[in-house]
Scaffold this active site. Structure first.
Site, PDB file in Angstrom:
ATOM      1  N   GLU A  88      41.186 -13.345  23.623  1.00  0.00           N
ATOM      2  CA  GLU A  88      42.149 -14.122  22.838  1.00  0.00           C
ATOM      3  C   GLU A  88      42.388 -15.488  23.461  1.00  0.00           C
ATOM      4  O   GLU A  88      42.522 -16.487  22.748  1.00  0.00           O
ATOM      5  CB  GLU A  88      43.479 -13.388  22.684  1.00  0.00           C
ATOM      6  CG  GLU A  88      44.462 -14.201  21.831  1.00  0.00           C
ATOM      7  CD  GLU A  88      45.724 -13.473  21.449  1.00  0.00           C
ATOM      8  OE1 GLU A  88      46.550 -14.097  20.756  1.00  0.00           O
ATOM      9  OE2 GLU A  88      45.898 -12.301  21.823  1.00  0.00           O
ATOM     10  N   GLY A 111      46.604 -17.305  17.891  1.00  0.00           N
ATOM     11  CA  GLY A 111      45.788 -16.166  17.495  1.00  0.00           C
ATOM     12  C   GLY A 111      46.410 -15.409  16.339  1.00  0.00           C
ATOM     13  O   GLY A 111      47.625 -15.232  16.284  1.00  0.00           O
ATOM     14  N   HIS A 118      34.880  -1.720  22.765  1.00  0.00           N
ATOM     15  CA  HIS A 118      34.544  -1.639  24.191  1.00  0.00           C
ATOM     16  C   HIS A 118      33.276  -0.810  24.327  1.00  0.00           C
ATOM     17  O   HIS A 118      33.198   0.317  23.847  1.00  0.00           O
ATOM     18  CB  HIS A 118      35.705  -1.023  24.974  1.00  0.00           C
ATOM     19  CG  HIS A 118      36.987  -1.774  24.788  1.00  0.00           C
ATOM     20  ND1 HIS A 118      37.150  -3.074  25.191  1.00  0.00           N
ATOM     21  CD2 HIS A 118      38.153  -1.410  24.212  1.00  0.00           C
ATOM     22  CE1 HIS A 118      38.377  -3.476  24.886  1.00  0.00           C
ATOM     23  NE2 HIS A 118      38.994  -2.478  24.282  1.00  0.00           N
ATOM     24  N   HIS A 135      33.323 -19.654  12.172  1.00  0.00           N
ATOM     25  CA  HIS A 135      33.847 -20.471  11.075  1.00  0.00           C
ATOM     26  C   HIS A 135      34.846 -21.455  11.664  1.00  0.00           C
ATOM     27  O   HIS A 135      35.761 -21.056  12.390  1.00  0.00           O
ATOM     28  CB  HIS A 135      34.550 -19.588  10.036  1.00  0.00           C
ATOM     29  CG  HIS A 135      35.327 -20.373   9.029  1.00  0.00           C
ATOM     30  ND1 HIS A 135      34.720 -21.040   7.997  1.00  0.00           N
ATOM     31  CD2 HIS A 135      36.652 -20.603   8.911  1.00  0.00           C
ATOM     32  CE1 HIS A 135      35.652 -21.647   7.275  1.00  0.00           C
ATOM     33  NE2 HIS A 135      36.832 -21.404   7.809  1.00  0.00           N
ATOM     34  N   LEU A 136      34.671 -22.726  11.354  1.00  0.00           N
ATOM     35  CA  LEU A 136      35.604 -23.761  11.789  1.00  0.00           C
ATOM     36  C   LEU A 136      36.137 -24.472  10.553  1.00  0.00           C
ATOM     37  O   LEU A 136      35.513 -25.393  10.041  1.00  0.00           O
ATOM     38  CB  LEU A 136      34.915 -24.756  12.738  1.00  0.00           C
ATOM     39  CG  LEU A 136      34.443 -24.194  14.074  1.00  0.00           C
ATOM     40  CD1 LEU A 136      33.659 -25.242  14.852  1.00  0.00           C
ATOM     41  CD2 LEU A 136      35.624 -23.688  14.887  1.00  0.00           C
ATOM     42  N   GLY A 137      37.272 -24.019  10.074  1.00  0.00           N
ATOM     43  CA  GLY A 137      37.863 -24.594   8.876  1.00  0.00           C
ATOM     44  C   GLY A 137      39.002 -25.546   9.194  1.00  0.00           C
ATOM     45  O   GLY A 137      39.242 -25.894  10.355  1.00  0.00           O
ATOM     46  N   HIS A 140      42.014 -22.438   9.570  1.00  0.00           N
ATOM     47  CA  HIS A 140      41.674 -21.240  10.334  1.00  0.00           C
ATOM     48  C   HIS A 140      40.323 -21.421  11.014  1.00  0.00           C
ATOM     49  O   HIS A 140      39.472 -22.163  10.535  1.00  0.00           O
ATOM     50  CB  HIS A 140      41.606 -19.999   9.430  1.00  0.00           C
ATOM     51  CG  HIS A 140      42.921 -19.600   8.874  1.00  0.00           C
ATOM     52  ND1 HIS A 140      43.455 -20.190   7.743  1.00  0.00           N
ATOM     53  CD2 HIS A 140      43.827 -18.690   9.290  1.00  0.00           C
ATOM     54  CE1 HIS A 140      44.632 -19.648   7.499  1.00  0.00           C
ATOM     55  NE2 HIS A 140      44.882 -18.738   8.414  1.00  0.00           N
TER      56      HIS A 140
END
Length: 174
Positions: A88, A111, A118, A135-137, A140
Protein backbone atom coordinates in the site's frame (compact mmCIF):
# COMPACT_ATOMS: atom_id res chain seq x y z
CA UNK A 1 1.60 16.01 6.95
CA UNK A 2 -1.57 14.08 6.13
CA UNK A 3 -2.16 10.67 7.68
CA UNK A 4 -4.38 7.78 6.55
CA UNK A 5 -2.23 6.84 3.60
CA UNK A 6 -2.34 10.28 1.97
CA UNK A 7 0.98 11.77 1.04
CA UNK A 8 1.40 15.40 0.06
CA UNK A 9 4.99 16.46 -0.54
CA UNK A 10 6.11 17.89 -3.84
CA UNK A 11 8.07 15.68 -6.21
CA UNK A 12 10.07 17.03 -9.12
CA UNK A 13 8.32 16.88 -12.51
CA UNK A 14 11.09 14.59 -13.78
CA UNK A 15 9.61 11.63 -11.90
CA UNK A 16 6.51 11.78 -14.13
CA UNK A 17 8.21 10.10 -17.06
CA UNK A 18 10.84 7.44 -16.42
CA UNK A 19 12.01 7.50 -20.07
CA UNK A 20 13.01 11.16 -19.76
CA UNK A 21 14.90 10.40 -16.52
CA UNK A 22 17.08 7.84 -18.29
CA UNK A 23 18.36 10.41 -20.77
CA UNK A 24 18.82 13.42 -18.51
CA UNK A 25 21.53 13.54 -15.81
CA UNK A 26 19.86 16.53 -14.15
CA UNK A 27 16.67 14.54 -13.80
CA UNK A 28 18.56 11.78 -11.97
CA UNK A 29 19.77 14.36 -9.47
CA UNK A 30 16.25 15.78 -9.10
CA UNK A 31 14.90 12.27 -8.56
CA UNK A 32 17.45 11.67 -5.79
CA UNK A 33 16.32 14.93 -4.16
CA UNK A 34 12.70 13.75 -4.37
CA UNK A 35 13.61 10.41 -2.77
CA UNK A 36 15.37 12.24 0.05
CA UNK A 37 12.22 14.32 0.66
CA UNK A 38 9.98 11.23 0.63
CA UNK A 39 12.26 9.50 3.13
CA UNK A 40 12.09 12.57 5.37
CA UNK A 41 8.29 12.63 5.18
CA UNK A 42 8.07 8.99 6.24
CA UNK A 43 10.00 9.61 9.48
CA UNK A 44 7.84 9.01 12.54
CA UNK A 45 5.27 7.00 10.57
CA UNK A 46 4.36 3.33 10.39
CA UNK A 47 6.70 3.12 7.40
CA UNK A 48 9.70 4.07 9.54
CA UNK A 49 8.66 1.75 12.39
CA UNK A 50 8.48 -1.14 9.91
CA UNK A 51 11.87 -0.25 8.40
CA UNK A 52 10.57 0.58 4.89
CA UNK A 53 12.97 2.29 2.50
CA UNK A 54 11.99 3.94 -0.78
CA UNK A 55 14.52 2.83 -3.40
CA UNK A 56 13.01 4.39 -6.53
CA UNK A 57 9.81 6.23 -7.37
CA UNK A 58 8.01 7.43 -10.49
CA UNK A 59 4.33 7.83 -11.34
CA UNK A 60 4.35 4.43 -13.01
CA UNK A 61 6.64 2.40 -10.71
CA UNK A 62 7.66 2.34 -7.06
CA UNK A 63 10.33 0.10 -5.53
CA UNK A 64 10.66 -0.22 -1.74
CA UNK A 65 12.38 -2.61 0.66
CA UNK A 66 11.62 -3.75 4.21
CA UNK A 67 13.36 -6.05 6.72
CA UNK A 68 11.55 -9.26 7.63
CA UNK A 69 12.75 -9.64 11.26
CA UNK A 70 10.83 -6.82 12.97
CA UNK A 71 7.70 -7.59 10.93
CA UNK A 72 7.18 -11.26 11.77
CA UNK A 73 4.05 -12.90 13.12
CA UNK A 74 4.35 -15.24 16.16
CA UNK A 75 5.25 -18.29 14.04
CA UNK A 76 8.32 -16.50 12.68
CA UNK A 77 7.08 -15.68 9.17
CA UNK A 78 6.67 -12.23 7.63
CA UNK A 79 3.25 -11.00 8.75
CA UNK A 80 0.72 -10.79 5.91
CA UNK A 81 -0.39 -7.38 7.16
CA UNK A 82 3.19 -6.13 6.93
CA UNK A 83 3.31 -7.27 3.30
CA UNK A 84 0.08 -5.41 2.55
CA UNK A 85 1.33 -2.26 4.34
CA UNK A 86 4.49 -2.37 2.21
CA UNK A 87 2.45 -2.74 -0.99
CA UNK A 88 0.00 0.00 0.00
CA UNK A 89 2.86 2.37 0.70
CA UNK A 90 4.39 1.69 -2.73
CA UNK A 91 1.03 2.17 -4.48
CA UNK A 92 0.16 5.33 -2.53
CA UNK A 93 3.55 6.93 -3.18
CA UNK A 94 3.46 6.17 -6.92
CA UNK A 95 -0.18 7.33 -7.18
CA UNK A 96 0.64 10.55 -5.32
CA UNK A 97 3.49 11.12 -7.79
CA UNK A 98 1.01 10.63 -10.64
CA UNK A 99 -1.42 13.07 -8.98
CA UNK A 100 1.33 15.69 -8.72
CA UNK A 101 2.17 15.17 -12.39
CA UNK A 102 -1.48 15.91 -13.21
CA UNK A 103 -2.41 18.57 -10.66
CA UNK A 104 0.85 20.04 -9.38
CA UNK A 105 2.36 20.52 -5.97
CA UNK A 106 0.11 19.61 -3.06
CA UNK A 107 -1.86 16.96 -4.93
CA UNK A 108 -2.15 13.61 -3.23
CA UNK A 109 -3.47 10.08 -3.25
CA UNK A 110 -5.08 7.76 -0.76
CA UNK A 111 -5.41 3.98 -0.95
CA UNK A 112 -8.88 2.66 -1.79
CA UNK A 113 -8.76 -1.09 -2.23
CA UNK A 114 -6.11 -3.78 -1.83
CA UNK A 115 -6.35 -7.49 -2.57
CA UNK A 116 -3.43 -9.70 -1.62
CA UNK A 117 -2.41 -13.26 -2.32
CA UNK A 118 0.43 -14.67 -0.23
CA UNK A 119 2.46 -17.27 -2.12
CA UNK A 120 5.45 -18.16 0.06
CA UNK A 121 6.75 -17.32 3.55
CA UNK A 122 9.72 -15.12 4.29
CA UNK A 123 11.60 -15.76 7.55
CA UNK A 124 14.66 -13.52 7.42
CA UNK A 125 16.48 -10.94 5.35
CA UNK A 126 14.65 -8.34 3.30
CA UNK A 127 11.63 -8.23 1.02
CA UNK A 128 11.28 -5.85 -1.91
CA UNK A 129 8.10 -4.59 -3.51
CA UNK A 130 7.78 -3.29 -7.04
CA UNK A 131 4.45 -1.68 -7.89
CA UNK A 132 3.73 -1.24 -11.61
CA UNK A 133 0.93 1.00 -12.87
CA UNK A 134 -1.93 -0.81 -14.57
CA UNK A 135 -4.10 2.30 -15.02
CA UNK A 136 -3.21 5.96 -14.56
CA UNK A 137 -6.37 8.02 -14.77
CA UNK A 138 -7.40 11.52 -13.70
CA UNK A 139 -9.16 10.43 -10.49
CA UNK A 140 -7.93 6.89 -9.85
CA UNK A 141 -4.81 4.81 -10.40
CA UNK A 142 -4.29 1.07 -10.06
CA UNK A 143 -1.09 -0.89 -9.59
CA UNK A 144 0.04 -4.50 -9.46
CA UNK A 145 2.62 -4.99 -6.71
CA UNK A 146 4.94 -7.98 -6.44
CA UNK A 147 6.69 -8.62 -3.14
CA UNK A 148 9.78 -10.77 -3.46
CA UNK A 149 12.30 -12.04 -0.95
CA UNK A 150 15.84 -10.89 -1.61
CA UNK A 151 16.55 -14.37 -3.02
CA UNK A 152 13.92 -13.76 -5.74
CA UNK A 153 11.13 -15.91 -4.28
CA UNK A 154 7.67 -14.45 -4.92
CA UNK A 155 6.17 -13.81 -1.47
CA UNK A 156 2.94 -11.92 -2.32
CA UNK A 157 1.09 -10.19 -5.12
CA UNK A 158 -1.16 -7.26 -4.35
CA UNK A 159 -3.59 -5.45 -6.62
CA UNK A 160 -4.14 -1.95 -5.28
CA UNK A 161 -6.02 1.17 -6.27
CA UNK A 162 -5.80 4.76 -5.10
CA UNK A 163 -7.95 7.86 -5.41
CA UNK A 164 -6.15 10.97 -6.62
CA UNK A 165 -6.99 14.41 -5.31
CA UNK A 166 -5.95 17.88 -6.34
CA UNK A 167 -4.53 20.49 -3.94
CA UNK A 168 -7.97 22.14 -3.90
CA UNK A 169 -9.64 19.09 -2.36
CA UNK A 170 -9.88 19.56 1.39
CA UNK A 171 -10.29 15.86 2.08
CA UNK A 172 -9.98 12.77 -0.10
CA UNK A 173 -12.79 11.09 1.87
CA UNK A 174 -16.23 12.14 0.62
Amino acid sequence: MRLSGAFSISLMPQVCHARRMDTNARAASATQDALTRVREELKGTLCERMGMDVLSLTASTAHLSMPVAPNRQPQGFLHGGASIALAETAVSLAARTHAECLYGEGAGAVGLSFTATHHAPAREGFVHVTAHAQHLGRTHASYLAEIRHEDGTLVSTVLGSARLFSPRDESPAR
